[in-house]
Design an enzyme around this catalytic site. Structure first.
Site, PDB file in Angstrom:
ATOM      1  N   ASP A 175       0.814  -1.225   0.000  1.00  0.00           N
ATOM      2  CA  ASP A 175       0.000   0.000   0.000  1.00  0.00           C
ATOM      3  C   ASP A 175       0.848   1.276   0.000  1.00  0.00           C
ATOM      4  O   ASP A 175       0.328   2.378   0.124  1.00  0.00           O
ATOM      5  CB  ASP A 175      -0.932   0.005   1.221  1.00  0.00           C
ATOM      6  N   GLU A 187       3.195   2.093   2.219  1.00  0.00           N
ATOM      7  CA  GLU A 187       3.796   2.446   3.517  1.00  0.00           C
ATOM      8  C   GLU A 187       5.254   1.998   3.551  1.00  0.00           C
ATOM      9  O   GLU A 187       5.625   1.001   2.933  1.00  0.00           O
ATOM     10  CB  GLU A 187       3.015   1.774   4.660  1.00  0.00           C
ATOM     11  N   ARG A 204      13.359  26.104   3.915  1.00  0.00           N
ATOM     12  CA  ARG A 204      12.983  27.457   3.497  1.00  0.00           C
ATOM     13  C   ARG A 204      11.694  27.934   4.187  1.00  0.00           C
ATOM     14  O   ARG A 204      11.397  29.106   4.195  1.00  0.00           O
ATOM     15  CB  ARG A 204      12.841  27.520   1.971  1.00  0.00           C
ATOM     16  N   LYS A 231      17.040  40.980  -5.369  1.00  0.00           N
ATOM     17  CA  LYS A 231      15.967  40.275  -6.093  1.00  0.00           C
ATOM     18  C   LYS A 231      14.648  40.381  -5.333  1.00  0.00           C
ATOM     19  O   LYS A 231      14.631  40.422  -4.117  1.00  0.00           O
ATOM     20  CB  LYS A 231      16.428  38.817  -6.251  1.00  0.00           C
TER      21      LYS A 231
HETATM   22  C1  R5P Z   1      16.419  31.594  -1.509  1.00  0.00           C
HETATM   23  O1  R5P Z   1      16.402  32.310  -0.527  1.00  0.00           O
HETATM   24  C2  R5P Z   1      17.423  30.497  -1.716  1.00  0.00           C
HETATM   25  O2  R5P Z   1      18.671  30.803  -1.178  1.00  0.00           O
HETATM   26  C3  R5P Z   1      17.562  30.183  -3.186  1.00  0.00           C
HETATM   27  O3  R5P Z   1      18.013  31.351  -3.839  1.00  0.00           O
HETATM   28  C4  R5P Z   1      16.253  29.774  -3.761  1.00  0.00           C
HETATM   29  O4  R5P Z   1      15.648  28.827  -2.954  1.00  0.00           O
HETATM   30  C5  R5P Z   1      16.450  29.229  -5.154  1.00  0.00           C
HETATM   31  O5  R5P Z   1      15.204  28.905  -5.662  1.00  0.00           O
HETATM   32  P1  R5P Z   1      14.895  28.985  -7.216  1.00  0.00           P
HETATM   33  O6  R5P Z   1      15.954  28.171  -7.917  1.00  0.00           O
HETATM   34  O7  R5P Z   1      13.520  28.370  -7.310  1.00  0.00           O
HETATM   35  O8  R5P Z   1      14.896  30.429  -7.605  1.00  0.00           O
END
Ligand code: R5P
Length: 313
Positions: A34, A36, A93, A190
């Site tokens: 299943d 698990e 994250r 960014k």
């Molecule tokens: C963000 O704070 C992390 O350090 C990476 O820059 C991020 O997780 C990268 O994610 P992606 O490749 O989806 O932009």
């Protein structure tokens, strides 16, 4: 000492054992009909110092459950100590409430690992160092910077280098790389519009005419790196390279990378690179020796700070 592994990165576990000069511990880690997770530790671990290697990389929930269930099986078999060796710590994250009514999943995972039976954690380039504070058990944090440095020394780039952080959150990491690479430092400011897309606002620092090395902990959608590389090209950087510890590499990232201004990307083997994600632009360096040395030192109750002392400052 005994080293076991789940299925998430058997290749890395085998390499670590090779460096340690021991065989991998015997365990059955499979699935019931299943779905698990089915685990049986197939050798005596009573009174032993046990290390369990398992990154919580995609498929993250499968690999995390495997890790938790193997920990439970080990804990019930009376070892002296269990160290969960997590080369890539997924869910890191999600480490704060940045919006109303969202979980702090990194903290939840830390609690789960402890309840399952981990007595200590060994991990690599956490998304944020503060995640260490989510654990009430000892945690050793390794850094991949020297492994990348060795690679870049081998390929002999010219030394007009600038290390670039693709976001403000990565400044500390980039500063450590700039110091080790004897390079100057720049930062890409960014904005993340959604989990899948980012937009570059400014570049702080001089990149014109320099070879840029973008450094980051994770590449998932690739959006952060590809957008940063575009901004660097517009700002007249010469060649653009990237080193990223954890190649999470979600869907479409390979095409994006191939179409990008990035000359090549170096990742570690904290997460295995499947055949369909291999690309001429991706080079893989191994962190097996680093982990083997850390495991040996933890087992011998020796300090491991020698592996990263010059990096933290
Ligand atoms: C963000 O704070 C992390 O350090 C990476 O820059 C991020 O997780 C990268 O994610 P992606 O490749 O989806 O932009």
């Amino acid at each position: 000492m005994l080293v076991f592994s789940g299925n998430a990165n058997l290749a890395l576990a085998k390499k670590i054992c090779k460096h340690l000069g021991i065989r991998l511990g015997k365990a059955l880690v499979g699935r019931f009909s299943d779905g698990e997770v089915r685990v049986k530790i197939e050798e005596n671990v009573r009174g032993k110092d046990v290390f369990l290697i398992q990154p919580t990389s995609p498929p993250v929930n499968e690999n995390l459950m495997e890790l938790l269930i193997i920990l439970d099986a080990l804990k019930r078999a009376s070892p002296k100590r269990i160290t969960a060796v997590i080369p890539y710590f997924g869910y890191a994250r999600q480490d704060r409430k940045d919006q109303p009514r969202v979980p702090i999943t990194a903290k939840l995972v830390a609690n789960l690992l402890t309840v399952a039976g981990a007595n200590r954690i060994l991990t690599l380039d956490l998304h944020a160092g503060q995640v260490q504070g989510f654990f009430d058990i000892p945690l050793d944090h390794l850094y991949a910077v020297n492994v990348f440095l060795d690679y870049f020394k081998k390929v002999k780039l010219d030394n007009n280098l600038v290390v670039v952080s693709p976001d403000v959150g990565g400044i500390k990491m980039a500063r450590a790389y700039a110091k080790r690479f004897r390079a100057s430092l720049a930062i890409v400011d960014k904005r993340r519009n959604s989990p899948e897309s980012t937009e570059v606002m400014h570049i702080l620092g001089e990149v014109k005419g320099k070879n840029a090395i973008l450094v980051d902990d994770i590449i998932a959608t690739g959006s952060s790196l590809v957008e940063a590389a575009k901004a660097l090209k517009i700002a007249k950087a010469k060649r653009i390279y990237a080193c990223v510890t954890h190649g999470v590499l979600s869907a479409n990232v390979i095409q994006k990378l191939e179409d990008s201004f990035i000359d090549f990307l170096v990742i570690t083997d904290s997460i295995p690179l499947p055949k369909e994600k291999q690309s001429k632009k991706i080079k893989v360096v191994s962190v097996s020796k680093l982990f083997a040395e850390a495991i040996k030192r933890i087992h011998q109750e020796k300090s491991i700070s020698i592996l990263f002392d010059s990096i933290r400052s």
